[in-house]
Design an enzyme around this catalytic site. Structure first.
Site, mmCIF file in Angstrom:
data_model
loop_
_atom_site.group_PDB
_atom_site.id
_atom_site.type_symbol
_atom_site.label_atom_id
_atom_site.label_comp_id
_atom_site.label_asym_id
_atom_site.label_seq_id
_atom_site.Cartn_x
_atom_site.Cartn_y
_atom_site.Cartn_z
ATOM 1 N N ASP A 143 0.863 -1.177 0.000
ATOM 2 C CA ASP A 143 0.000 0.000 0.000
ATOM 3 C C ASP A 143 0.898 1.225 0.000
ATOM 4 O O ASP A 143 1.979 1.214 0.586
ATOM 5 C CB ASP A 143 -0.905 0.010 1.235
ATOM 6 C CG ASP A 143 -1.993 -1.049 1.174
ATOM 7 O OD1 ASP A 143 -2.503 -1.313 0.072
ATOM 8 O OD2 ASP A 143 -2.344 -1.604 2.225
ATOM 9 N N ASP A 161 -6.957 -1.308 -4.758
ATOM 10 C CA ASP A 161 -8.047 -0.958 -3.838
ATOM 11 C C ASP A 161 -8.989 0.067 -4.475
ATOM 12 O O ASP A 161 -10.214 -0.023 -4.333
ATOM 13 C CB ASP A 161 -7.493 -0.393 -2.529
ATOM 14 C CG ASP A 161 -6.622 -1.383 -1.783
ATOM 15 O OD1 ASP A 161 -6.811 -2.605 -1.950
ATOM 16 O OD2 ASP A 161 -5.749 -0.930 -1.017
#
Length: 192
Positions: A143, A161
Site C-alpha cells: 500500500d 483498492d
C-alpha cells in the site's frame, strides 16, 4: 423513440431477445480489458513505489493531507487481520479472491449486456488480481497512498483498492438504476 435509443445505446432492450449470445457480444472483452488495465497499472505503481521509497518510509506530497508511503498489509481492508504472528489469513484471502473471481465470471455470463456493469466487474476483478499477485509474491499487499487530516489517517491503499471500490460503486449504481441487470433482468441504461 430516438431518445430511448440514445439512452440505451450499448445495452440490450429487455423486450427483445439478445441478438448475440453471452460471450459474443464483447462482455468478456470489457471485463478482462478493464481487469488487465487495473492489475497492470496497480503492479507498475507498486514497482515504482518499492524502487523509490524505502520500506516503512514516505514522501510528503501535499503537506497535512497526502503522502506516498511504502507499507505492507498482510491483512484485509483497513488492516483487519494485519498481524505478523498468523499465516492462515493468506489462505483465507486466496480463497476469497478465487470465489469472488468465480462469482464475477458467472455474473458476467448471466447478466444482460451493460458496459457499465461489465466495467465495474472488470475493475473489481483487476483490483483483486493486483492484490493477489502481491499476496502470492510477498505474502502481503503493498500500500502506498496515505490520506490524512489533522492527525487522522485513512488506512493506506493502492491502485487495486481504488479499482475494487470504483468497480463496486459502478456495479451498485448500475444495479440500483436497473434492478435485475446482473441477473439477466432489464438492461442497464448507462451506455459507457
Amino acid at each position: 423513440m430516438d431518445a430511448v435509443k440514445e439512452k440505451t445505446a450499448g445495452c440490450h432492450d429487455s423486450s427483445r431477445p439478445a441478438e448475440k449470445s453471452a460471450g459474443k457480444d464483447g462482455r468478456y472483452r470489457i471485463v478482462f480489458g478493464a481487469a488487465l488495465a487495473c492489475a497492470v497499472l496497480d503492479q507498475i505503481t507498486k514497482l515504482a513505489v518499492t524502487a523509490k521509497i524505502p520500506y516503512q518510509h514516505g514522501i510528503e506530497l501535499v503537506p497535512g493531507f497526502f503522502d506516498l508511503v511504502h507499507v505492507r498489509n498482510r491483512g484485509a481492508a483497513f488492516g483487519i487481520l494485519n498481524r505478523p504472528d498468523i499465516d492462515w489469513q493468506f489462505w483465507l484471502f486466496l480463497a476469497a479472491t478465487l470465489a469472488a473471481a468465480g462469482l464475477i465470471l458467472n455474473m458476467t455470463r448471466t447478466a444482460r449486456f451493460c458496459r457499465t456493469l461489465f466495467l465495474g466487474f472488470g475493475l473489481v476483478l483487476g483490483g483483486a488480481a493486483g492484490n493477489l499477485i502481491d499476496r502470492v509474491r510477498l505474502r502481503a499487499v503493498i500500500d502506498f497512498m496515505d490520506l490524512h487530516v489533522a492527525g487522522w489517517h485513512w488506512p493506506a491503499f493502492n491502485v487495486a483498492d481504488m479499482g475494487i471500490c470504483l468497480g463496486a460503486a459502478l456495479c451498485i449504481l448500475c444495479m440500483w438504476r436497473r434492478p435485475g441487470a446482473a441477473k439477466g433482468g432489464r438492461a442497464c441504461l448507462w451506455p459507457i
